[in-house]
Design an enzyme around this catalytic site. Structure first.
Site, PDB file in Angstrom:
ATOM      1  N   HIS A  56       0.872  -1.177   0.000  1.00 21.18           N
ATOM      2  CA  HIS A  56       0.000   0.000   0.000  1.00 21.18           C
ATOM      3  C   HIS A  56       0.911   1.230   0.000  1.00 21.18           C
ATOM      4  CE1 HIS A  56      -3.900   2.000   1.668  1.00 21.18           C
ATOM      5  NE2 HIS A  56      -3.175   2.868   1.010  1.00 21.18           N
ATOM      6  N   GLU A 109      -2.663  -1.808  -3.096  1.00 18.57           N
ATOM      7  CA  GLU A 109      -3.787  -1.117  -2.473  1.00 18.57           C
ATOM      8  C   GLU A 109      -3.574   0.392  -2.517  1.00 18.57           C
ATOM      9  OE1 GLU A 109      -4.048  -2.389   1.555  1.00 18.57           O
ATOM     10  OE2 GLU A 109      -4.815  -4.378   1.060  1.00 18.57           O
ATOM     11  N   HIS A 155      -7.922  -7.389   6.970  1.00 20.88           N
ATOM     12  CA  HIS A 155      -7.798  -6.434   8.076  1.00 20.88           C
ATOM     13  C   HIS A 155      -8.034  -7.148   9.404  1.00 20.88           C
ATOM     14  CE1 HIS A 155      -7.048  -2.214   9.101  1.00 20.88           C
ATOM     15  NE2 HIS A 155      -7.672  -2.541  10.230  1.00 20.88           N
TER      16      HIS A 155
END
Length: 237
Positions: A43, A70, A190
Site C-alpha cells: 500500500h 492497495e 484487516h
C-alpha cells in the site's frame, strides 16, 4: 483453495526507521513466496511512510506471484498502476492521513467516481477489487459499478470474534453470499490472524484471497517467517 497474499508494509516501516536497506524488502517478498505465499500486497501511501514508489517497481521486477497494490485512487495511485500493471488493484477510501484502512466504500454514494476509476483500471488490464463493509447492499452497489472483486473489511469481525464468533461473522457471510450470487469474486482483509482466520474460511468457503500483514509479521517475530506463513496457509485449507 483460498490464496494468501502477504502484506509487507510493516517490513518497509522497519527498514525506513533506520534508513538503508535492512531488512531488504525485495528479499522478504521473495522469501515469502518461497515459503508458500501466493501473492504480495503493498500500500504505497503518499507520504511513503512504509512502501515507497520505487519499492513498487523493484517488487514488480522481482516477484513471480500475484502482485496486489492497495490505495486510494488519486492521480498518483492511478499513475503507479498504469506503469506497474499489477495483477490486482485494491481500492480503499482512506484519506492520506489515515494510519491504516478503516472503512469500506459507500458503493452508492461513490458510484460515479468508482465507475470511472474502474473503467480506467480495466483499460490497463488490471483486476479490480474494492473494500466494502459487511453489508449486502454494498455488495449490490459494487456489482453495479463493474469491479471484479470485493474485499470484505474484516475489522469488526476480528473485534467481535472472541466474544461471539457467530454473531461477528454473520454479516460477512450474508455479504459474501450476496457478492457470490452477483458474480463477484471475494477477498478479505484487516486484523485477520491465526485465531480468527480458520473460522472465517469455514463460513465463507468460496473466499478467493486474504491479504494479511500486521498480525503475520508480528507472529513471524516469534515463530519465524517460514513457519508463520505455513501456519496461516494451514488455516486456509
Amino acid at each position: 483453495m483460498t490464496k494468501l497474499s502477504v502484506n509487507i508494509n510493516k517490513i518497509a516501516t522497519l527498514r525506513n526507521s533506520r534508513g538503508g536497506n535492512n531488512p531488504d524488502l525485495v528479499k522478504v517478498a521473495l522469501d515469502a513466496e518461497r515459503f508458500g505465499a501466493q501473492g504480495i500486497t503493498v500500500h504505497p501511501r503518499p507520504d511513503e511512510r512504509h512502501i515507497r514508489r520505487a519499492d513498487v517497481f523493484d517488487l514488480k521486477k522481482a516477484i513471480s506471484t500475484e502482485f496486489n497494490i492497495e490505495g486510494y485512487p488519486d492521480e498518483r495511485y492511478m499513475n503507479i498502476i498504469a506503469e506497474a500493471r499489477p495483477a490486482q488493484a485494491t481500492l480503499v477510501p482512506d484519506p492520506p492521513e489515515a494510519i491504516t484502512s478503516n472503512a469500506g466504500w459507500d458503493t452508492f454514494k461513490e458510484k460515479d467516481f468508482l465507475v470511472e476509476v474502474i473503467r480506467e483500471l480495466k483499460s490497463f488490464g488490471v483486476r479490480t477489487s474494492i473494500f466494502i463493509d459487511p453489508d449486502p447492499k454494498m455488495a449490490e452497489g459494487a456489482a453495479a459499478i463493474g469491479c471484479d472483486r470485493v474485499e470484505l473489511y474484516t475489522e469488526s469481525y476480528a473485534k467481535g470474534y472472541h466474544k461471539d464468533k457467530e454473531k461477528a461473522v454473520a454479516p460477512y457471510v450474508a455479504t459474501a453470499e450476496k457478492a457470490h450470487e452477483l458474480g463477484l469474486e471475494l477477498n478479505a482483509g484487516h486484523d485477520l490472524d491465526l485465531d480468527n482466520l480458520k473460522y472465517l474460511k469455514e463460513r465463507i468457503p468460496f473466499l478467493d484471497e486474504v491479504s494479511i500483514g500486521h498480525a503475520l509479521i508480528c507472529d513471524a517475530l516469534y515463530l519465524g517467517l517460514e513457519n508463520t506463513i505455513q501456519l496461516y496457509l494451514r488455516q486456509l485449507t
